[in-house]
Every structure is written in C-alpha cells, then in structure tokens.
Motif scaffolding. Structure first.
Motif, PDB file in Angstrom:
ATOM      1  N   MET A  19       0.834  -1.196   0.000  1.00 48.13           N
ATOM      2  CA  MET A  19       0.000   0.000   0.000  1.00 48.13           C
ATOM      3  C   MET A  19       0.874   1.254   0.000  1.00 48.13           C
ATOM      4  O   MET A  19       1.932   1.255   0.637  1.00 48.13           O
ATOM      5  CB  MET A  19      -0.863   0.000   1.277  1.00 48.13           C
ATOM      6  N   ALA A  20       0.427   2.275  -0.720  1.00 53.22           N
ATOM      7  CA  ALA A  20       1.209   3.525  -0.762  1.00 53.22           C
ATOM      8  C   ALA A  20       1.307   4.121   0.642  1.00 53.22           C
ATOM      9  O   ALA A  20       0.430   3.906   1.475  1.00 53.22           O
ATOM     10  CB  ALA A  20       0.524   4.508  -1.694  1.00 53.22           C
ATOM     11  N   ARG A  21       2.372   4.855   0.862  1.00 56.31           N
ATOM     12  CA  ARG A  21       2.525   5.506   2.160  1.00 56.31           C
ATOM     13  C   ARG A  21       1.469   6.587   2.339  1.00 56.31           C
ATOM     14  O   ARG A  21       1.066   7.220   1.353  1.00 56.31           O
ATOM     15  CB  ARG A  21       3.888   6.198   2.241  1.00 56.31           C
ATOM     16  N   ALA A  22       1.081   6.828   3.577  1.00 58.35           N
ATOM     17  CA  ALA A  22       0.163   7.934   3.847  1.00 58.35           C
ATOM     18  C   ALA A  22       0.895   9.246   3.581  1.00 58.35           C
ATOM     19  O   ALA A  22       2.122   9.309   3.634  1.00 58.35           O
ATOM     20  CB  ALA A  22      -0.306   7.869   5.290  1.00 58.35           C
ATOM     21  N   LYS A  23       0.121  10.281   3.283  1.00 61.77           N
ATOM     22  CA  LYS A  23       0.712  11.613   3.060  1.00 61.77           C
ATOM     23  C   LYS A  23       0.204  12.544   4.153  1.00 61.77           C
ATOM     24  O   LYS A  23      -1.013  12.668   4.360  1.00 61.77           O
ATOM     25  CB  LYS A  23       0.297  12.120   1.677  1.00 61.77           C
ATOM     26  N   ILE A  24       1.137  13.172   4.833  1.00 60.85           N
ATOM     27  CA  ILE A  24       0.779  14.039   5.960  1.00 60.85           C
ATOM     28  C   ILE A  24       1.229  15.456   5.640  1.00 60.85           C
ATOM     29  O   ILE A  24       2.427  15.694   5.432  1.00 60.85           O
ATOM     30  CB  ILE A  24       1.458  13.524   7.252  1.00 60.85           C
ATOM     31  N   ALA A  25       0.287  16.374   5.554  1.00 60.42           N
ATOM     32  CA  ALA A  25       0.623  17.768   5.267  1.00 60.42           C
ATOM     33  C   ALA A  25       0.625  18.544   6.574  1.00 60.42           C
ATOM     34  O   ALA A  25      -0.360  18.502   7.331  1.00 60.42           O
ATOM     35  CB  ALA A  25      -0.396  18.356   4.287  1.00 60.42           C
ATOM     36  N   LEU A  26       1.726  19.229   6.839  1.00 55.74           N
ATOM     37  CA  LEU A  26       1.828  20.034   8.052  1.00 55.74           C
ATOM     38  C   LEU A  26       1.815  21.497   7.624  1.00 55.74           C
ATOM     39  O   LEU A  26       2.762  21.972   6.975  1.00 55.74           O
ATOM     40  CB  LEU A  26       3.116  19.684   8.800  1.00 55.74           C
ATOM     41  N   ILE A  27       0.731  22.186   7.915  1.00 55.20           N
ATOM     42  CA  ILE A  27       0.599  23.578   7.477  1.00 55.20           C
ATOM     43  C   ILE A  27       1.087  24.461   8.620  1.00 55.20           C
ATOM     44  O   ILE A  27       0.399  24.599   9.645  1.00 55.20           O
ATOM     45  CB  ILE A  27      -0.869  23.925   7.116  1.00 55.20           C
ATOM     46  N   GLY A  28       2.257  25.044   8.429  1.00 55.86           N
ATOM     47  CA  GLY A  28       2.960  25.757   9.508  1.00 55.86           C
ATOM     48  C   GLY A  28       4.182  24.916   9.842  1.00 55.86           C
ATOM     49  O   GLY A  28       4.045  23.746  10.230  1.00 55.86           O
ATOM     50  N   ALA A  29       5.364  25.495   9.636  1.00 51.64           N
ATOM     51  CA  ALA A  29       6.602  24.742   9.876  1.00 51.64           C
ATOM     52  C   ALA A  29       7.404  25.398  11.005  1.00 51.64           C
ATOM     53  O   ALA A  29       8.624  25.442  10.972  1.00 51.64           O
ATOM     54  CB  ALA A  29       7.421  24.669   8.593  1.00 51.64           C
ATOM     55  N   GLY A  30       6.677  25.927  11.976  1.00 53.76           N
ATOM     56  CA  GLY A  30       7.333  26.562  13.123  1.00 53.76           C
ATOM     57  C   GLY A  30       7.745  25.516  14.152  1.00 53.76           C
ATOM     58  O   GLY A  30       8.141  24.397  13.793  1.00 53.76           O
ATOM     59  N   MET A  31       7.645  25.886  15.425  1.00 53.82           N
ATOM     60  CA  MET A  31       8.114  24.986  16.487  1.00 53.82           C
ATOM     61  C   MET A  31       7.286  23.704  16.554  1.00 53.82           C
ATOM     62  O   MET A  31       7.837  22.606  16.636  1.00 53.82           O
ATOM     63  CB  MET A  31       8.085  25.701  17.846  1.00 53.82           C
ATOM     64  N   ILE A  32       5.955  23.845  16.510  1.00 51.18           N
ATOM     65  CA  ILE A  32       5.132  22.620  16.582  1.00 51.18           C
ATOM     66  C   ILE A  32       5.223  21.866  15.252  1.00 51.18           C
ATOM     67  O   ILE A  32       5.384  20.646  15.228  1.00 51.18           O
ATOM     68  CB  ILE A  32       3.658  22.926  16.931  1.00 51.18           C
ATOM     69  N   GLY A  33       5.154  22.606  14.134  1.00 49.43           N
ATOM     70  CA  GLY A  33       5.210  21.959  12.815  1.00 49.43           C
ATOM     71  C   GLY A  33       6.483  21.139  12.637  1.00 49.43           C
ATOM     72  O   GLY A  33       6.447  19.988  12.177  1.00 49.43           O
ATOM     73  N   GLY A  34       7.623  21.715  13.011  1.00 51.49           N
ATOM     74  CA  GLY A  34       8.890  21.005  12.892  1.00 51.49           C
ATOM     75  C   GLY A  34       8.926  19.761  13.775  1.00 51.49           C
ATOM     76  O   GLY A  34       9.418  18.694  13.369  1.00 51.49           O
TER      77      GLY A  34
END
Ligand code: APR
Length: 321
Positions: free
Chosen positions: A1-16
């Motif tokens: 099965m293809a890997r899941a795709k996770i989009a993180l909108i905001g790459a600040g402290m929590i996003g990173g």
C-alpha cells in the motif's frame, strides 16, 4: 500500500516537531508548508538527512505552494501568529482568522478528503472557522486541545501520587484555556477515581484543586518559562496521537474539539472539547456524557467563552454568519 501523506501547514516549532515525530514513527511521507519557504525547506531537508541515521523511510518535502499538499490523508495546522506583548486578544483572533481562511481554501482545493487537525489558537474558534471556510465534513475537521490538556493533568497526577504515567487516566471537557473542565470523577489512578483516592487519603481535595488549576493554566506556565515561545513537544505528540488513530483506524477515544450536535448539555453547532472516537471515518462517535450540576455549569461557562470569540470572528468575517 502507498505511504500515507501528511501535510503540516505551519513549519514553526510545533510543525517542525510534528515532522520529526511523523518521520521517526514512519507514519507517512511529510509535506511541510509555510509562508516562509526557506523554513519549510530547511527543516524538511534537515530531517531527510536524519532519516538514514534513525533508519526510517519517510520522505519529507518543504514548500510554500499548496499544490504540494494534493491528496494529503491528514493535514495538521499550526500556521498562525503567537500573541506578542502589547497585542490584545482580539488582534490575535483577527490575524489568525485571516491565516485560517487561507489555509481552509488551500485544503479545500487540494486535499478535500483529508482528516484535518487544527492546533492554531484560539483553538475552538479557529477550528470552527476552518470547518466553515473549507466546507469539509465536520467529522473530518477536529481541534487538538483535550489530548494536551489531559496529558498535562496526567503528568501532574503522576507526580502527585508518585506512580507511572501509564497508570493515570484523566478526562477533560470544554474549551481550551482557563475555562477547560477537568472531570475528576472520570479521572483515575489504575481505575480508581480521584474522589476515591481522596477518601483513601492518598491526597486531599485541596491538592487536587491546585492540580486542576495548574492544568487550566498549563500553556501559560510554559510560556512564562520559555520567555519567547510556547509549548511544542506535548502539543505535537498530542496531535500525532490523533492522526495515528485516524490513519490506523484505532478508534481511540480522545478528548478533541469536535462539532457537537447535542451530545453534551444539548450544545449544537459549536466546536468544544468532548470525548470522541477517532477512526478511519474521522470522528465516528462522541460520548453523550451526563454532567452533574456543577460540571454542567463549568461546561456552559466554557461554551460561553468559545461563543464570545466566535461572535468576534463573525463580526470580522461576515461570511461566517
Ligand atoms: N500560512 C502558512 N504558514 C503561516 C502563515 C500562513 N498564512 N502565517 C504564519 N505561518 C507560519 C509561520 O511562518 C510560522 O513558521 O506558522 C508558523 C507558526 O509557527 P510558530 O510561530 O513557531 O508557532 P508554534 O509554536 O508552532 O505554534 C503554532 O499553535 O499552539 C498554537 O498558539 C499556538 O497558534 C499557535 C500555533
């Protein structure tokens, strides 16, 4: 099965931090989105270069183009501004509402089937606005606050009793912030409710009251210590727990900000924290707790605080009325 795709909108402290955990846990491939392209690309590349060391095959990409989130299975939103000294609460609501509108449009266009977890504050109003702006199904749009609040409560209780965090369960309800409602009668040490722990003289009502108060102010305590920023490890872990329950159809019952339709105290149409079952269909159920009079009063007080911020949002954005 293809890997899941996770989009993180905001790459600040929590996003990173979310990207780091998602890669280490091999939850899926990660797209880190930020208006500052360099931040998103830099963190993604740094983490790609870490994957050979921890030996996990997750791919990470940084971007400032919403087209890159196309087909994401999960979107976790931390985009926004923190409250700066001198900025009043309403200014913060206005700024983050504008951000949430852009994010909602991006998700609606490119990832309308995603399970969306909002973390941006003020949480309960922002997740409500996100669902309205995006038009996504309410069961696919949730807010992360309760897992974090109950984790803080659990940690303080584990410290109080000197027991493993694994043996502490804590239950919280209502909005995120000072009006949150910790449910002590549903909070347990190895299955023994806190009121019984008091009767057994393992603690006192005063000590539990102090812990409840500290939990309510948990976010502010970290802000005060850091001096320049807010909590990020525990918020990121909490959102990952919710995303995992969705991706692996675990059907965990987690306290999340969900759109109520009368399950608790008859509240409808608002997002507030409640115990929700998260599975492959998103929010699959919400526990219809029967509250005691004092709990109901605290809950309604919390609901009123959320309604007040929503009214401010509607004033600023007539499309939300
Ligand atoms: N689109 C995308 N990203 C944006 C936008 C936007 N319109 N506006 C701001 N950002 C980005 C910033 O560039 C920043 O990198 O959002 C990121 C926010 O990161 P931090 O400031 O580090 O904040 P963080 O600690 O991660 O918290 C994020 O979660 O708990 C809440 O109150 C907290 O609302 C805040 C959010």
């Amino acid at each position: 099965m293809a890997r899941a795709k996770i989009a993180l909108i905001g790459a600040g402290m929590i996003g990173g931090t979310l990207a780091h955990i998602a890669a280490r846990e091999e939850l899926g491939d990660v797209v880190l989105f930020d208006i500052f392209e360099g931040t998103a690309k830099g963190k993604a590349l740094d983490l790609c270069e870490a994957t050979p060391v921890f030996g996990k095959d997750s791919h990470l990409k940084g971007t400032n183009d919403y087209a890159d989130i196309a087909g994401a299975d999960v979107c976790i939103i931390t985009a926004g501004f923190p409250r700066k000294p001198g900025m009043d609460r309403k200014d913060l609501v206005g700024k983050n509402l504008g951000v949430i509108k852009q994010v909602a449009e991006g998700i609606k266009e490119y990832a309308p089937k995603a399970f969306v977890i909002c973390i941006t504050n003020p949480l309960d109003a922002m997740v409500w606005a996100l669902q309205k702006f995006s038009g996504l199904q309410p069961r696919k749009v949730v807010g992360m606050a309760g897992v974090l609040d109950s984790a803080r409560f659990r940690w303080f209780l584990a410290e109080e009793f000197g027991v493993s965090v694994q043996d502490v369960h804590a239950s919280v309800l209502g909005g995120h912030g000072d009006t949150m409602v910790p449910l002590t009668r549903y909070s347990t040490i190895a299955g023994v409710p806190l009121p019984d722990m008091i009767k057994m003289k393992w603690t006192t009502q005063e000590r539990i009251d102090a812990i409840v108060n500290r939990t309510r102010k948990g976010g502010g305590e970290i802000v005060g210590l850091l001096g320049n920023g807010s909590a990020f490890y525990a918020p990121a872990e909490s959102a990952i727990e919710m995303a995992t329950s969705y991706l692996r159809d675990k059907k965990r019952i987690l306290p999340c900000a969900v759109r109520l339709s009368g399950q608790i105290a008859g509240v409808r149409g608002l997002y507030v924290g409640a115990p929700a079952m998260i599975g492959a269909r998103g929010v699959e159920n919400v526990m219809n707790l029967r509250l005691k009079a004092d709990e109901r009063e605290m809950f309604m007080n919390s609901v009123a605080a959320v309604e007040k911020i929503i009214a401010e949002c509607q004033e600023m954005e007539p499309s939300l009325r």
